[in-house]
Design a protein around this motif. Structure first.
Motif, PDB file in Angstrom:
ATOM      1  N   GLU A  17       0.827  -1.208   0.000  1.00 38.86           N
ATOM      2  CA  GLU A  17       0.000   0.000   0.000  1.00 38.86           C
ATOM      3  C   GLU A  17       0.860   1.257   0.000  1.00 38.86           C
ATOM      4  O   GLU A  17       0.445   2.294  -0.542  1.00 38.86           O
ATOM      5  CB  GLU A  17      -0.973   0.015   1.177  1.00 38.86           C
ATOM      6  N   ASP A  18       2.053   1.194   0.590  1.00 33.64           N
ATOM      7  CA  ASP A  18       2.952   2.348   0.531  1.00 33.64           C
ATOM      8  C   ASP A  18       3.332   2.659  -0.910  1.00 33.64           C
ATOM      9  O   ASP A  18       3.474   3.827  -1.286  1.00 33.64           O
ATOM     10  CB  ASP A  18       4.208   2.085   1.362  1.00 33.64           C
ATOM     11  N   SER A  19       3.507   1.622  -1.715  1.00 29.66           N
ATOM     12  CA  SER A  19       3.804   1.829  -3.133  1.00 29.66           C
ATOM     13  C   SER A  19       2.633   2.505  -3.838  1.00 29.66           C
ATOM     14  O   SER A  19       2.808   3.424  -4.644  1.00 29.66           O
ATOM     15  CB  SER A  19       4.115   0.492  -3.816  1.00 29.66           C
ATOM     16  N   PHE A  20       1.424   2.061  -3.541  1.00 30.34           N
ATOM     17  CA  PHE A  20       0.235   2.689  -4.119  1.00 30.34           C
ATOM     18  C   PHE A  20       0.142   4.156  -3.721  1.00 30.34           C
ATOM     19  O   PHE A  20      -0.166   5.022  -4.562  1.00 30.34           O
ATOM     20  CB  PHE A  20      -1.020   1.948  -3.659  1.00 30.34           C
ATOM     21  N   LYS A  21       0.409   4.448  -2.461  1.00 29.59           N
ATOM     22  CA  LYS A  21       0.332   5.844  -1.990  1.00 29.59           C
ATOM     23  C   LYS A  21       1.336   6.716  -2.734  1.00 29.59           C
ATOM     24  O   LYS A  21       1.039   7.863  -3.085  1.00 29.59           O
ATOM     25  CB  LYS A  21       0.583   5.898  -0.484  1.00 29.59           C
ATOM     26  N   ARG A  22       2.530   6.196  -2.951  1.00 24.60           N
ATOM     27  CA  ARG A  22       3.562   6.960  -3.668  1.00 24.60           C
ATOM     28  C   ARG A  22       3.092   7.289  -5.081  1.00 24.60           C
ATOM     29  O   ARG A  22       3.187   8.440  -5.528  1.00 24.60           O
ATOM     30  CB  ARG A  22       4.860   6.151  -3.722  1.00 24.60           C
ATOM     31  N   LEU A  23       2.583   6.293  -5.784  1.00 26.04           N
ATOM     32  CA  LEU A  23       2.185   6.505  -7.172  1.00 26.04           C
ATOM     33  C   LEU A  23       1.004   7.454  -7.276  1.00 26.04           C
ATOM     34  O   LEU A  23       0.945   8.297  -8.177  1.00 26.04           O
ATOM     35  CB  LEU A  23       1.867   5.166  -7.827  1.00 26.04           C
ATOM     36  N   LYS A  24       0.073   7.330  -6.363  1.00 26.44           N
ATOM     37  CA  LYS A  24      -1.073   8.241  -6.366  1.00 26.44           C
ATOM     38  C   LYS A  24      -0.624   9.673  -6.088  1.00 26.44           C
ATOM     39  O   LYS A  24      -1.093  10.619  -6.726  1.00 26.44           O
ATOM     40  CB  LYS A  24      -2.095   7.783  -5.320  1.00 26.44           C
ATOM     41  N   ARG A  25       0.301   9.820  -5.162  1.00 22.53           N
ATOM     42  CA  ARG A  25       0.776  11.156  -4.771  1.00 22.53           C
ATOM     43  C   ARG A  25       1.444  11.883  -5.923  1.00 22.53           C
ATOM     44  O   ARG A  25       1.304  13.106  -6.066  1.00 22.53           O
ATOM     45  CB  ARG A  25       1.746  11.009  -3.589  1.00 22.53           C
ATOM     46  N   PHE A  26       2.133  11.144  -6.776  1.00 22.93           N
ATOM     47  CA  PHE A  26       2.894  11.786  -7.843  1.00 22.93           C
ATOM     48  C   PHE A  26       2.207  11.713  -9.203  1.00 22.93           C
ATOM     49  O   PHE A  26       2.804  12.056 -10.222  1.00 22.93           O
ATOM     50  CB  PHE A  26       4.298  11.191  -7.918  1.00 22.93           C
ATOM     51  N   GLY A  27       0.954  11.275  -9.237  1.00 25.85           N
ATOM     52  CA  GLY A  27       0.171  11.380 -10.457  1.00 25.85           C
ATOM     53  C   GLY A  27       0.325  10.247 -11.453  1.00 25.85           C
ATOM     54  O   GLY A  27       0.099  10.443 -12.658  1.00 25.85           O
ATOM     55  N   TYR A  28       0.662   9.065 -10.974  1.00 22.22           N
ATOM     56  CA  TYR A  28       0.772   7.912 -11.870  1.00 22.22           C
ATOM     57  C   TYR A  28      -0.609   7.346 -12.197  1.00 22.22           C
ATOM     58  O   TYR A  28      -1.568   7.526 -11.456  1.00 22.22           O
ATOM     59  CB  TYR A  28       1.640   6.827 -11.227  1.00 22.22           C
ATOM     60  N   LEU A  48      -6.825  -2.499  -3.687  1.00 23.63           N
ATOM     61  CA  LEU A  48      -5.973  -1.310  -3.681  1.00 23.63           C
ATOM     62  C   LEU A  48      -6.037  -0.584  -5.023  1.00 23.63           C
ATOM     63  O   LEU A  48      -6.039   0.657  -5.062  1.00 23.63           O
ATOM     64  CB  LEU A  48      -4.535  -1.702  -3.369  1.00 23.63           C
ATOM     65  N   MET A  49      -6.095  -1.326  -6.114  1.00 22.24           N
ATOM     66  CA  MET A  49      -6.213  -0.690  -7.421  1.00 22.24           C
ATOM     67  C   MET A  49      -7.480   0.151  -7.508  1.00 22.24           C
ATOM     68  O   MET A  49      -7.459   1.262  -8.049  1.00 22.24           O
ATOM     69  CB  MET A  49      -6.206  -1.763  -8.515  1.00 22.24           C
ATOM     70  N   SER A  50      -8.570  -0.372  -6.968  1.00 20.45           N
ATOM     71  CA  SER A  50      -9.820   0.375  -6.968  1.00 20.45           C
ATOM     72  C   SER A  50      -9.741   1.574  -6.031  1.00 20.45           C
ATOM     73  O   SER A  50     -10.164   2.686  -6.386  1.00 20.45           O
ATOM     74  CB  SER A  50     -10.967  -0.553  -6.541  1.00 20.45           C
ATOM     75  N   GLN A  51      -9.191   1.357  -4.859  1.00 25.51           N
ATOM     76  CA  GLN A  51      -9.104   2.424  -3.854  1.00 25.51           C
ATOM     77  C   GLN A  51      -8.255   3.592  -4.336  1.00 25.51           C
ATOM     78  O   GLN A  51      -8.593   4.766  -4.096  1.00 25.51           O
ATOM     79  CB  GLN A  51      -8.522   1.852  -2.563  1.00 25.51           C
ATOM     80  N   TYR A  52      -7.139   3.303  -5.012  1.00 27.31           N
ATOM     81  CA  TYR A  52      -6.220   4.354  -5.439  1.00 27.31           C
ATOM     82  C   TYR A  52      -6.368   4.696  -6.926  1.00 27.31           C
ATOM     83  O   TYR A  52      -5.588   5.501  -7.447  1.00 27.31           O
ATOM     84  CB  TYR A  52      -4.777   3.937  -5.129  1.00 27.31           C
ATOM     85  N   ASP A  53      -7.337   4.104  -7.577  1.00 35.99           N
ATOM     86  CA  ASP A  53      -7.647   4.404  -8.973  1.00 35.99           C
ATOM     87  C   ASP A  53      -6.410   4.223  -9.868  1.00 35.99           C
ATOM     88  O   ASP A  53      -6.048   5.104 -10.650  1.00 35.99           O
ATOM     89  CB  ASP A  53      -8.199   5.826  -9.114  1.00 35.99           C
ATOM     90  N   LEU A  54      -5.756   3.064  -9.734  1.00 39.50           N
ATOM     91  CA  LEU A  54      -4.614   2.718 -10.560  1.00 39.50           C
ATOM     92  C   LEU A  54      -4.905   1.412 -11.296  1.00 39.50           C
ATOM     93  O   LEU A  54      -5.487   0.492 -10.713  1.00 39.50           O
ATOM     94  CB  LEU A  54      -3.354   2.537  -9.702  1.00 39.50           C
ATOM     95  N   THR A  55      -4.511   1.336 -12.540  1.00 43.68           N
ATOM     96  CA  THR A  55      -4.668   0.102 -13.302  1.00 43.68           C
ATOM     97  C   THR A  55      -3.396  -0.733 -13.174  1.00 43.68           C
ATOM     98  O   THR A  55      -2.330  -0.221 -12.825  1.00 43.68           O
ATOM     99  CB  THR A  55      -4.921   0.396 -14.785  1.00 43.68           C
ATOM    100  N   CYS A  56      -3.504  -1.992 -13.488  1.00 44.56           N
ATOM    101  CA  CYS A  56      -2.325  -2.858 -13.579  1.00 44.56           C
ATOM    102  C   CYS A  56      -1.888  -2.875 -15.037  1.00 44.56           C
ATOM    103  O   CYS A  56      -2.541  -3.501 -15.886  1.00 44.56           O
ATOM    104  CB  CYS A  56      -2.632  -4.259 -13.074  1.00 44.56           C
ATOM    105  N   THR A  57      -0.812  -2.181 -15.349  1.00 48.56           N
ATOM    106  CA  THR A  57      -0.376  -2.050 -16.732  1.00 48.56           C
ATOM    107  C   THR A  57       0.307  -3.312 -17.246  1.00 48.56           C
ATOM    108  O   THR A  57       0.338  -3.565 -18.460  1.00 48.56           O
ATOM    109  CB  THR A  57       0.600  -0.877 -16.888  1.00 48.56           C
ATOM    110  N   SER A  58       0.848  -4.123 -16.305  1.00 52.47           N
ATOM    111  CA  SER A  58       1.652  -5.276 -16.725  1.00 52.47           C
ATOM    112  C   SER A  58       2.123  -6.026 -15.489  1.00 52.47           C
ATOM    113  O   SER A  58       2.068  -5.514 -14.369  1.00 52.47           O
ATOM    114  CB  SER A  58       2.879  -4.796 -17.525  1.00 52.47           C
TER     115      SER A  58
END
Length: 278
Positions: A17-28, A48-58
């Motif tokens: 989750e710390d990784s998710f927070k980092r990516l969300k913070r910097f606009g990934y 976590l992908m849903s919570q932080y609105d990040l897709t799994c690119t690969s």
């Protein structure tokens, strides 16, 4: 504008989750997970992908000796199939595959280059049949000559993919490895453009983009020229001879934060410049 993601296996032993927070913070926009299905809680990752609105690119395949695809391939193919299942469950369109073990810089005793090549072609083709069933593509990665021996350049990567000759097998480009092996990164990208589905970003020092002398402006222009529409995935590393060792190190949180922020800011700035110039 490109979709930006960052691979997760490089950050060390921090909580996911710390990784998710980092990516969300910097606009990934997305994240690339290590393909380790036995130790990954897919349901938690999807949450976590849903919570932080990040897709799994690969998914990034991890290929030590035990997962060798250039030998008999039994364990390697089994691993790739399990990773394909993980990719399908996470909605990842691509699984990165290295056809020979990372760390092996010559064919094993008693085997020649051609035998290893033929074995890898056969085993990747077998795995690709399964990938096609799951609507996942295998992205073959060329690593530099100091990390593996079989597929080092984009020319060899293209030849390998064409010999496998399977609709579920494409290739990817890694800017760090290309900075060592390619005479011209742009020309190599053009050569492989028909099969290019994924790009890893790191400078020639394997640090964040902008800290070395790789010409990322030229790379972005070339990607636009060839109509590349995949993700740009950061894969910078601490200075280490064994790239996989980074996954087990104590997380250098400040360095990862700095690199993640610098890379995306640098590349997005170049993108904006390109837009203004066009």
């Amino acid at each position: 504008m490109y979709q930006y993601s960052m691979t997760q296996w490089i950050v060390g032993n921090e909580g996911i989750e710390d990784s998710f927070k980092r990516l969300k913070r910097f606009g990934y926009d997305g994240i690339e997970f290590a393909a380790e299905s036995e130790t990954s809680d897919v349901c938690y990752l999807r949450k976590l992908m849903s919570q932080y609105d990040l897709t799994c690119t690969s998914l990034c395949g991890i290929f030590p000796e035990s997962r060798d695809l250039s030998g008999n391939g039994l364990e390697g193919v089994s691993y790739v199939k399990a990773s394909i299942d993980m990719a399908a469950a996470l909605g990842a369109p691509y699984l990165i595959v290295v056809p020979s073990p990372v760390g092996r810089t010559a064919p094993p005793p008693g085997s020649g280059y051609k035998e290893s090549w033929d074995n890898a072609v056969r085993n990747v083709r077998t795995a690709a049949d399964y990938a096609r069933e799951k609507n996942v593509k295998l992205a073959i990665e060329a690593l530099n000559r100091y990390e593996t021996y079989l597929v080092n350049s984009m020319e060899k990567n293209l030849a390998f993919v064409q010999e496998v000759d399977h609709p579920a097998v494409k290739l990817m480009a890694d800017c760090f490895h290309m900075s060592i092996e390619e005479r011209s990164i742009s020309e190599s990208l053009r050569m492989a453009s028909e099969y290019l589905v994924h790009v890893h970003i790191a400078d020639n020092t394997r640090e964040a983009a902008g800290l070395g002398h790789t010409d990322f402006k030229e790379i972005l222009y070339t990607l636009r020229e060839i109509d590349y529409n995949g993700a740009l995935t950061m894969e910078f590393l601490p200075r280490t001879a064994d790239p996989y060792a980074a996954a087990d190190e104590e997380t250098r949180s400040k360095q990862m934060d700095d690199y993640a922020e610098l890379s995306i800011h640098y590349l997005k700035t170049l993108e904006r410049c390109m837009i203004r110039e066009s």
